[in-house]
Design an enzyme around this catalytic site. Structure first.
Site, PDB file in Angstrom:
ATOM      1  N   ASP A 149       9.027 -12.767  -4.244  1.00  0.00           N
ATOM      2  CA  ASP A 149       8.684 -13.340  -2.936  1.00  0.00           C
ATOM      3  C   ASP A 149       9.767 -12.908  -1.947  1.00  0.00           C
ATOM      4  OD1 ASP A 149       7.510 -16.604  -1.907  1.00  0.00           O
ATOM      5  OD2 ASP A 149       8.411 -15.015  -0.702  1.00  0.00           O
ATOM      6  N   ASP A 164       6.512  -5.941   6.469  1.00  0.00           N
ATOM      7  CA  ASP A 164       5.149  -5.381   6.499  1.00  0.00           C
ATOM      8  C   ASP A 164       4.263  -6.312   5.697  1.00  0.00           C
ATOM      9  OD1 ASP A 164       3.622  -2.391   5.024  1.00  0.00           O
ATOM     10  OD2 ASP A 164       2.871  -3.848   6.493  1.00  0.00           O
ATOM     11  N   ASP A 216       0.821  -1.211   0.000  1.00  0.00           N
ATOM     12  CA  ASP A 216       0.000   0.000   0.000  1.00  0.00           C
ATOM     13  C   ASP A 216       0.862   1.270   0.000  1.00  0.00           C
ATOM     14  OD1 ASP A 216      -0.193  -1.329   3.022  1.00  0.00           O
ATOM     15  OD2 ASP A 216       0.444   0.754   2.990  1.00  0.00           O
TER      16      ASP A 216
END
Ligand code: SAM
Length: 284
Positions: free
Chosen positions: A138, A156, A86
């Site tokens: 990943d 996060d 985000d």
């Protein structure tokens, strides 16, 4: 007709939000991504039915997972963020004038793209900062293979279900250990201890043997429902966890960062853990 989003993280219990407007809903390559508008929390992003972030309370989580390690370190120049699609964590890290490089390793490019478009206040342009390098991969593969080294690593990530599960593994923690410079600090979101106490114990079992000083700190984040959000902490220098209050105050002042939740007093107090968490850690 207004529909309702009910979080699916905990069996038999879940917070609910009215979906006042669906902004984006799509199954990405990795997860179900939903972004909607809610009258009370603003824009909300959920992955696989689990609330990831809301406009109204994201500052608490992002300030505590960046300014605690960065101001404790005092001279961090290179930072690694795992996940964080985000962009809120990136925004806060970049506020530190001493940070010269931030690498962000996010598995799902669609999360970044859709959050730029539908949650613009989270990244607030951070993805365009010249100090930033975005890697779509990943996180566990990155930390086990990269030759790069970092002063602070921030995980996060989502909860340990789906693509996020590997970010709570011993292999991931060992990879982070190998990527940290001497004097480095690792922190990670580690769930709401009252409802996910097993995750705290599991992290302590897996992360603890790799570092000289491993513990947790916490903050209450309203939409990480169920009480205190715990953050895993690990370094090889126990003194990093408790910087001199006058030094921490000076670093905070010198950073010029204006915060809404973090301050040096909150920093000093956030490592104090409730007895039920201490008891769970002692039982390991
Ligand atoms: N604040 C949220 C929380 O505490 O649950 C986390 C927010 S952020 C949106 C979580 C990010 O982790 C997502 O963008 C997701 O795509 C990313 N992610 C999940 N598994 C990953 C992995 N194995 N490697 C890198 N990123 C991953």
């Amino acid at each position: 007709m207004t529909t309702t989003f009910v979080e699916k993280l905990h069996p038999g219990y879940g917070q609910a939000f009215s979906i006042d407007e669906v902004l984006f809903e799509h199954r990405t390559e990795h997860q179900e991504l939903l972004i909607f508008r809610n009258a009370s929390f603003g824009r909300v992003m959920a992955l696989d039915g689990i609330v990831q972030t809301t406009e109204r309370d994201e500052f608490i989580y992002h300030e505590m997972l960046t300014h605690v390690p960065l101001l404790a370190h005092g001279a961090a120049r290179r930072v690694l963020i795992i996940g964080g699609g985000d962009g809120g964590m990136l925004r806060e890290v970049l506020k530190h004038p001493g940070v010269v490089s931030v690498t962000q390793v996010e598995i799902d490019a669609a999360v970044i793209e859709m959050c730029k478009r539908y949650l613009p206040n989270h990244s607030a342009g951070a993805f365009d900062d010249p100090r930033v390098d975005i890697v779509i991969a990943d996180g566990v593969e990155y930390v086990t293979q990269t030759q790069a080294r970092f002063d602070v690593i921030i995980s996060d990530c989502t909860d340990p279900v789906g693509p996020g599960e590997v970010l709570f593994s011993s292999r991931f923690y060992a990879g982070c250990k190998r990527c940290l410079n001497p004097g480095g600090i690792f922190v990670a979101q580690n769930g709401v201890a009252f409802l996910q106490l097993d995750e705290v114990a599991t992290t302590a079992r897996r992360l603890g043997p790799l570092f000289a000083d491993q513990t947790f700190y916490s903050a209450a984040v309203p939409t990480y429902a169920g009480g205190l959000m715990t953050f895993a902490w690990a370094s090889d220098d126990g003194a990093l966890r408790a910087p001199d209050p006058a030094i921490l105050q000076q670093r905070y002042r010198d950073s010029g960062i204006r915060t809404r939740f973090y301050n040096p007093q909150v920093h000093a107090g956030c490592f104090a853990l409730p007895q039920y968490i201490l008891d769970a850690l002692a039982a390991i």
